[in-house]
Design a protein around this motif. Structure first.
Motif, mmCIF file in Angstrom:
data_model
loop_
_atom_site.group_PDB
_atom_site.id
_atom_site.type_symbol
_atom_site.label_atom_id
_atom_site.label_comp_id
_atom_site.label_asym_id
_atom_site.label_seq_id
_atom_site.Cartn_x
_atom_site.Cartn_y
_atom_site.Cartn_z
ATOM 1 N N VAL A 51 14.826 11.332 -6.140
ATOM 2 C CA VAL A 51 14.047 12.316 -5.147
ATOM 3 C C VAL A 51 13.131 13.238 -5.670
ATOM 4 O O VAL A 51 12.115 12.835 -5.295
ATOM 5 C CB VAL A 51 15.135 12.207 -3.890
ATOM 6 N N HIS A 52 13.867 13.975 -6.369
ATOM 7 C CA HIS A 52 12.848 14.888 -6.892
ATOM 8 C C HIS A 52 11.972 14.796 -7.780
ATOM 9 O O HIS A 52 10.353 15.384 -7.475
ATOM 10 C CB HIS A 52 14.570 15.960 -7.640
ATOM 11 N N ARG A 53 12.192 13.960 -8.537
ATOM 12 C CA ARG A 53 11.149 12.813 -9.602
ATOM 13 C C ARG A 53 10.050 12.423 -8.603
ATOM 14 O O ARG A 53 8.896 12.653 -9.319
ATOM 15 C CB ARG A 53 12.056 11.777 -10.589
ATOM 16 N N LEU A 54 10.875 11.218 -7.761
ATOM 17 C CA LEU A 54 9.134 10.642 -6.601
ATOM 18 C C LEU A 54 8.553 11.878 -5.893
ATOM 19 O O LEU A 54 7.673 11.673 -5.937
ATOM 20 C CB LEU A 54 9.953 10.207 -6.113
ATOM 21 N N THR A 66 8.100 16.966 2.720
ATOM 22 C CA THR A 66 7.472 17.640 1.450
ATOM 23 C C THR A 66 7.158 18.317 2.912
ATOM 24 O O THR A 66 6.308 19.977 2.780
ATOM 25 C CB THR A 66 5.998 17.046 1.500
ATOM 26 N N ARG A 67 6.962 18.143 4.261
ATOM 27 C CA ARG A 67 6.383 19.064 5.753
ATOM 28 C C ARG A 67 7.972 19.861 6.376
ATOM 29 O O ARG A 67 7.816 20.857 7.162
ATOM 30 C CB ARG A 67 6.519 17.637 6.277
ATOM 31 N N GLY A 68 9.108 19.677 5.828
ATOM 32 C CA GLY A 68 10.435 20.398 5.521
ATOM 33 C C GLY A 68 10.989 19.505 6.663
ATOM 34 O O GLY A 68 12.044 20.323 7.139
ATOM 35 N N THR A 108 2.090 14.931 -7.345
ATOM 36 C CA THR A 108 0.882 15.151 -7.847
ATOM 37 C C THR A 108 0.010 14.005 -8.090
ATOM 38 O O THR A 108 -1.927 14.660 -8.002
ATOM 39 C CB THR A 108 1.474 15.392 -8.554
ATOM 40 N N GLY A 109 0.100 13.185 -7.771
ATOM 41 C CA GLY A 109 -0.679 12.030 -7.749
ATOM 42 C C GLY A 109 -1.138 11.151 -6.048
ATOM 43 O O GLY A 109 -1.860 10.490 -5.838
ATOM 44 N N GLY A 110 -0.466 11.841 -5.093
ATOM 45 C CA GLY A 110 -0.513 10.898 -3.624
ATOM 46 C C GLY A 110 0.437 9.937 -3.573
ATOM 47 O O GLY A 110 1.176 10.098 -4.754
ATOM 48 N N PRO A 111 0.071 9.258 -2.707
ATOM 49 C CA PRO A 111 0.775 8.232 -2.276
ATOM 50 C C PRO A 111 0.443 7.018 -3.107
ATOM 51 O O PRO A 111 1.647 6.421 -3.891
ATOM 52 C CB PRO A 111 0.210 7.347 -0.514
#
Length: 90
Positions: free
Chosen positions: A43-46, A23-25, A52-55
């Motif tokens: 990985v894209h699904r996770l 997420t941070r790149g 959207t839902g956080g940790p």
């Protein structure tokens, strides 16, 4: 705002760390897939769930629920009693 505790496994915590790096790149999805032992698609699904839902979205959804193969203790005890009566050498 109430703060609750979430119990997570080491695997789930590792996934959160890797997904936050994506997420941070800092890391690419392909590298994350190699690190986690998953496909790029997974990985894209996770990552979508994480964004959207956080940790909490990474936790196993069935945690704390009863197993689908759960047997009522009374039924189990009845079956064990039958086996002991009919097959004493079992």
């Amino acid at each position: 705002m109430a703060v609750g505790l979430m119990i997570m496994s080491e695997r789930e915590l590792n996934r959160i760390e890797v997904l936050s790096q994506v997420t941070r790149g800092v890391m690419t999805a392909v590298t994350a897939a190699n690190v986690l032992g998953l496909s790029r698609r997974q990985v894209h699904r996770l990552l979508k769930d994480f964004q959207t839902g956080g940790p909490g979205a990474i936790r196993h959804k069935a945690r704390g629920r009863q197993s689908n193969n759960w047997i009522d203790p009374a039924v189990r005890e009845f079956a064990v009693t039958l086996v002991r009566e009919k097959y004493s050498d079992f």
